[in-house]
Design a protein around this motif. Structure first.
Motif, PDB file in Angstrom:
ATOM      1  N   TYR A 166      -5.723  25.492 -37.896  1.00  0.00           N
ATOM      2  CA  TYR A 166      -6.150  24.420 -37.161  1.00  0.00           C
ATOM      3  C   TYR A 166      -6.173  23.062 -37.618  1.00  0.00           C
ATOM      4  CZ  TYR A 166      -6.647  27.483 -33.060  1.00  0.00           C
ATOM      5  OH  TYR A 166      -6.756  28.189 -32.049  1.00  0.00           O
ATOM      6  N   ASN A 167      -6.373  23.174 -39.180  1.00  0.00           N
ATOM      7  CA  ASN A 167      -6.420  22.073 -39.863  1.00  0.00           C
ATOM      8  C   ASN A 167      -5.084  21.528 -40.770  1.00  0.00           C
ATOM      9  OD1 ASN A 167      -9.044  20.438 -39.601  1.00  0.00           O
ATOM     10  ND2 ASN A 167      -9.607  22.590 -39.495  1.00  0.00           N
ATOM     11  N   GLY A 168      -4.119  22.587 -40.288  1.00  0.00           N
ATOM     12  CA  GLY A 168      -3.009  22.214 -40.882  1.00  0.00           C
ATOM     13  C   GLY A 168      -2.854  22.702 -42.492  1.00  0.00           C
ATOM     14  N   LYS A 169      -3.588  23.421 -42.853  1.00  0.00           N
ATOM     15  CA  LYS A 169      -3.726  24.193 -44.239  1.00  0.00           C
ATOM     16  C   LYS A 169      -3.044  25.477 -44.060  1.00  0.00           C
ATOM     17  CE  LYS A 169      -7.334  21.084 -45.965  1.00  0.00           C
ATOM     18  NZ  LYS A 169      -8.979  21.244 -46.559  1.00  0.00           N
ATOM     19  N   TYR A 170      -1.870  25.441 -43.808  1.00  0.00           N
ATOM     20  CA  TYR A 170      -1.127  26.789 -43.653  1.00  0.00           C
ATOM     21  C   TYR A 170      -1.045  27.989 -44.635  1.00  0.00           C
ATOM     22  CZ  TYR A 170       0.234  23.871 -39.418  1.00  0.00           C
ATOM     23  OH  TYR A 170       0.133  23.104 -38.453  1.00  0.00           O
ATOM     24  N   LYS A 171      -1.131  27.483 -45.903  1.00  0.00           N
ATOM     25  CA  LYS A 171      -1.199  28.502 -47.003  1.00  0.00           C
ATOM     26  C   LYS A 171      -2.351  28.825 -47.277  1.00  0.00           C
ATOM     27  CE  LYS A 171       3.241  26.472 -49.247  1.00  0.00           C
ATOM     28  NZ  LYS A 171       3.790  26.031 -50.365  1.00  0.00           N
ATOM     29  N   ALA A 199      -4.451  39.732 -36.444  1.00  0.00           N
ATOM     30  CA  ALA A 199      -3.860  39.238 -37.207  1.00  0.00           C
ATOM     31  C   ALA A 199      -2.421  38.840 -37.269  1.00  0.00           C
ATOM     32  CB  ALA A 199      -4.232  40.254 -38.663  1.00  0.00           C
ATOM     33  N   PHE A 200      -1.663  39.969 -36.648  1.00  0.00           N
ATOM     34  CA  PHE A 200      -0.394  39.657 -36.378  1.00  0.00           C
ATOM     35  C   PHE A 200       0.148  38.452 -35.676  1.00  0.00           C
ATOM     36  CE2 PHE A 200       0.904  44.525 -36.534  1.00  0.00           C
ATOM     37  CZ  PHE A 200       0.980  44.368 -37.892  1.00  0.00           C
ATOM     38  N   PHE A 201      -0.757  38.222 -34.687  1.00  0.00           N
ATOM     39  CA  PHE A 201      -0.742  36.960 -33.938  1.00  0.00           C
ATOM     40  C   PHE A 201      -0.709  35.619 -34.620  1.00  0.00           C
ATOM     41  CE2 PHE A 201      -2.126  33.618 -30.946  1.00  0.00           C
ATOM     42  CZ  PHE A 201      -0.944  33.354 -30.099  1.00  0.00           C
ATOM     43  N   ASN A 202      -1.963  35.729 -35.441  1.00  0.00           N
ATOM     44  CA  ASN A 202      -2.217  34.508 -36.231  1.00  0.00           C
ATOM     45  C   ASN A 202      -1.163  34.172 -37.366  1.00  0.00           C
ATOM     46  OD1 ASN A 202      -4.466  34.167 -34.986  1.00  0.00           O
ATOM     47  ND2 ASN A 202      -5.819  35.290 -36.477  1.00  0.00           N
ATOM     48  N   LEU A 203      -0.512  35.525 -37.963  1.00  0.00           N
ATOM     49  CA  LEU A 203       0.463  35.348 -38.956  1.00  0.00           C
ATOM     50  C   LEU A 203       1.769  34.620 -38.166  1.00  0.00           C
ATOM     51  CD1 LEU A 203      -0.017  38.641 -40.896  1.00  0.00           C
ATOM     52  CD2 LEU A 203      -0.338  36.207 -41.897  1.00  0.00           C
ATOM     53  N   TYR A 204       1.972  34.982 -36.888  1.00  0.00           N
ATOM     54  CA  TYR A 204       2.990  34.703 -36.249  1.00  0.00           C
ATOM     55  C   TYR A 204       3.087  33.199 -35.936  1.00  0.00           C
ATOM     56  CZ  TYR A 204       4.892  32.960 -31.673  1.00  0.00           C
ATOM     57  OH  TYR A 204       5.450  32.035 -30.801  1.00  0.00           O
ATOM     58  N   GLN A 205       1.844  32.380 -35.537  1.00  0.00           N
ATOM     59  CA  GLN A 205       1.789  31.315 -35.211  1.00  0.00           C
ATOM     60  C   GLN A 205       1.751  30.526 -36.673  1.00  0.00           C
ATOM     61  OE1 GLN A 205      -2.176  31.017 -33.296  1.00  0.00           O
ATOM     62  NE2 GLN A 205      -1.182  30.359 -31.566  1.00  0.00           N
ATOM     63  N   THR A 206       0.992  31.114 -37.612  1.00  0.00           N
ATOM     64  CA  THR A 206       1.238  30.136 -39.002  1.00  0.00           C
ATOM     65  C   THR A 206       2.618  30.015 -39.622  1.00  0.00           C
ATOM     66  OG1 THR A 206      -1.111  31.149 -39.291  1.00  0.00           O
ATOM     67  CG2 THR A 206      -0.027  30.078 -41.173  1.00  0.00           C
ATOM     68  N   TYR A 207       3.112  30.982 -39.541  1.00  0.00           N
ATOM     69  CA  TYR A 207       4.925  31.066 -40.115  1.00  0.00           C
ATOM     70  C   TYR A 207       5.557  30.067 -39.120  1.00  0.00           C
ATOM     71  CZ  TYR A 207       3.908  34.519 -43.768  1.00  0.00           C
ATOM     72  OH  TYR A 207       3.484  35.190 -44.989  1.00  0.00           O
ATOM     73  N   LYS A 208       5.259  30.281 -38.085  1.00  0.00           N
ATOM     74  CA  LYS A 208       6.038  29.330 -37.050  1.00  0.00           C
ATOM     75  C   LYS A 208       5.889  27.889 -37.428  1.00  0.00           C
ATOM     76  CE  LYS A 208       6.602  28.213 -32.078  1.00  0.00           C
ATOM     77  NZ  LYS A 208       5.868  28.422 -30.781  1.00  0.00           N
ATOM     78  N   GLU A 209       4.476  27.584 -37.730  1.00  0.00           N
ATOM     79  CA  GLU A 209       4.169  26.227 -38.072  1.00  0.00           C
ATOM     80  C   GLU A 209       4.928  25.757 -39.468  1.00  0.00           C
ATOM     81  OE1 GLU A 209       2.718  23.707 -36.310  1.00  0.00           O
ATOM     82  OE2 GLU A 209       2.608  25.114 -34.759  1.00  0.00           O
ATOM     83  N   GLY A 247       7.639  26.795 -40.540  1.00  0.00           N
ATOM     84  CA  GLY A 247       8.970  26.708 -40.350  1.00  0.00           C
ATOM     85  C   GLY A 247       9.952  27.753 -40.912  1.00  0.00           C
ATOM     86  N   GLN A 248       9.272  28.968 -41.201  1.00  0.00           N
ATOM     87  CA  GLN A 248       9.748  30.356 -41.437  1.00  0.00           C
ATOM     88  C   GLN A 248       9.769  31.264 -40.499  1.00  0.00           C
ATOM     89  OE1 GLN A 248       7.869  31.848 -44.860  1.00  0.00           O
ATOM     90  NE2 GLN A 248       6.755  29.819 -45.699  1.00  0.00           N
ATOM     91  N   ALA A 249      10.964  30.889 -39.770  1.00  0.00           N
ATOM     92  CA  ALA A 249      11.470  31.507 -38.403  1.00  0.00           C
ATOM     93  C   ALA A 249      11.490  32.983 -38.422  1.00  0.00           C
ATOM     94  CB  ALA A 249      12.870  30.992 -37.783  1.00  0.00           C
ATOM     95  N   ASN A 250      12.087  33.593 -39.681  1.00  0.00           N
ATOM     96  CA  ASN A 250      12.200  35.077 -39.955  1.00  0.00           C
ATOM     97  C   ASN A 250      10.926  35.820 -39.844  1.00  0.00           C
ATOM     98  OD1 ASN A 250      15.053  34.845 -39.720  1.00  0.00           O
ATOM     99  ND2 ASN A 250      15.308  34.994 -41.874  1.00  0.00           N
ATOM    100  N   LYS A 251      10.064  35.166 -40.617  1.00  0.00           N
ATOM    101  CA  LYS A 251       8.909  35.891 -40.759  1.00  0.00           C
ATOM    102  C   LYS A 251       7.900  35.720 -39.513  1.00  0.00           C
ATOM    103  CE  LYS A 251       7.851  35.786 -45.808  1.00  0.00           C
ATOM    104  NZ  LYS A 251       7.130  35.531 -46.835  1.00  0.00           N
TER     105      LYS A 251
END
Length: 201
Positions: free
Chosen positions: A112-117, A142-152, A154-158
Motif C-alpha cells: 500500500y505504500n508503493g514499496k513493492y520489492k 498470498a497468491f492474490f497479494n502476489l498477483y496485485q504486487t506483480y501487477k503494480e 508491471g510484470q504481467a507474466n508473473k
C-alpha cells in the motif's frame, strides 16, 4: 458497553490477563468504527500491560492493531515500526499462524505504500509458511497479494501466473465448502431417517 464493563471490572480486580485482552478488544472495536483516537488509547494500554506481564499473544495482537491504525491514519513510520516489531516478535514464537499473519500484514503495508520489492519479500515469506503448514486459505491470500504486487511492478507474466493460481485455489476451496455442506445435509437426512425407523418399531 459490554466491553467497557469487562475492562472496568478487570481494572478493579487487577486481573492483568483479562485487562490486557479487554483493552485490546476495545481497541479493535473502536478501530472497526474508525474511531482511531480511542482505538489507539486502548491498543497502547493493552500493549503496555501485555509487555509488562509477558503476555506474548496479546503483545503481538496489540502491535498489529496499532500498526494497522497508524497505517490507516497515514502515520507511515509509526505503522512500519509497530508491524515490524510484531513480525520480529512472532518469529521468536512457535506459532506458524502468527508468523504468517505478521508476514502478510507487513507485506500488505509495503504494498500500500508503493514499496513493492519489500512487499514481495514478506508476502513470499507468508506463502512459504502457509504452504508448509498446508493452510490453503492463507496460500490463496498470498497468491492474490502476489498477483496485485506483480501487477503494480508491471510484470504481467508473473501477475497472470499468480492470478490463475488464486482463481484455481479459490474455486477449489469453494468446491470443498459445498461438498462439506452436502455431506452435512446427507448426515442429517440419514440421522432423521434412522430416528424415523426406530420410532416405527
Amino acid at each position: 458497553d459490554y466491553l467497557e464493563k469487562t475492562y472496568r471490572a478487570a481494572c478493579s480486580h487487577e486481573n492483568y490477563n483479562i485487562l490486557a485482552l479487554s483493552a485490546f478488544e476495545l481497541g479493535w472495536f473502536y478501530a472497526e468504527e474508525d474511531i482511531f483516537e480511542q482505538s489507539n488509547y486502548y491498543g497502547q494500554e493493552a500493549l503496555r500491560i501485555a509487555q509488562k506481564f509477558k503476555l506474548d499473544y496479546i503483545t503481538s495482537r496489540s502491535l498489529t492493531l496499532l500498526g494497522l491504525n497508524y497505517s490507516a491514519q497515514g502515520k507511515v513510520e509509526e505503522a512500519e515500526s509497530m508491524l515490524y516489531k510484531c513480525y520480529k516478535m512472532t518469529y521468536q514464537s512457535t506459532s506458524d499462524y502468527q508468523k504468517i499473519r505478521a508476514s502478510n500484514n507487513l507485506g500488505r503495508f509495503y504494498y500500500y505504500n508503493g514499496k513493492y520489492k519489500l512487499a514481495l519479500q514478506y508476502i513470499n515469506k507468508a506463502l512459504e509458511l502457509a504452504s508448509k503448514t498446508k493452510d490453503r486459505t492463507r496460500v490463496r491470500l498470498a497468491f492474490f497479494n502476489l498477483y496485485q504486487t506483480y501487477k503494480e511492478l508491471g510484470q504481467a507474466n508473473k501477475a497472470l501466473l499468480y492470478h490463475e493460481k488464486f482463481i484455481a485455489l479459490r474455486d477449489s476451496l469453494s468446491g470443498d465448502k459445498v461438498m462439506r455442506e452436502i455431506e452435512s445435509l446427507r448426515a442429517q437426512y440419514e440421522t432423521a431417517e434412522n430416528e424415523r425407523k426406530i420410532a416405527q418399531l
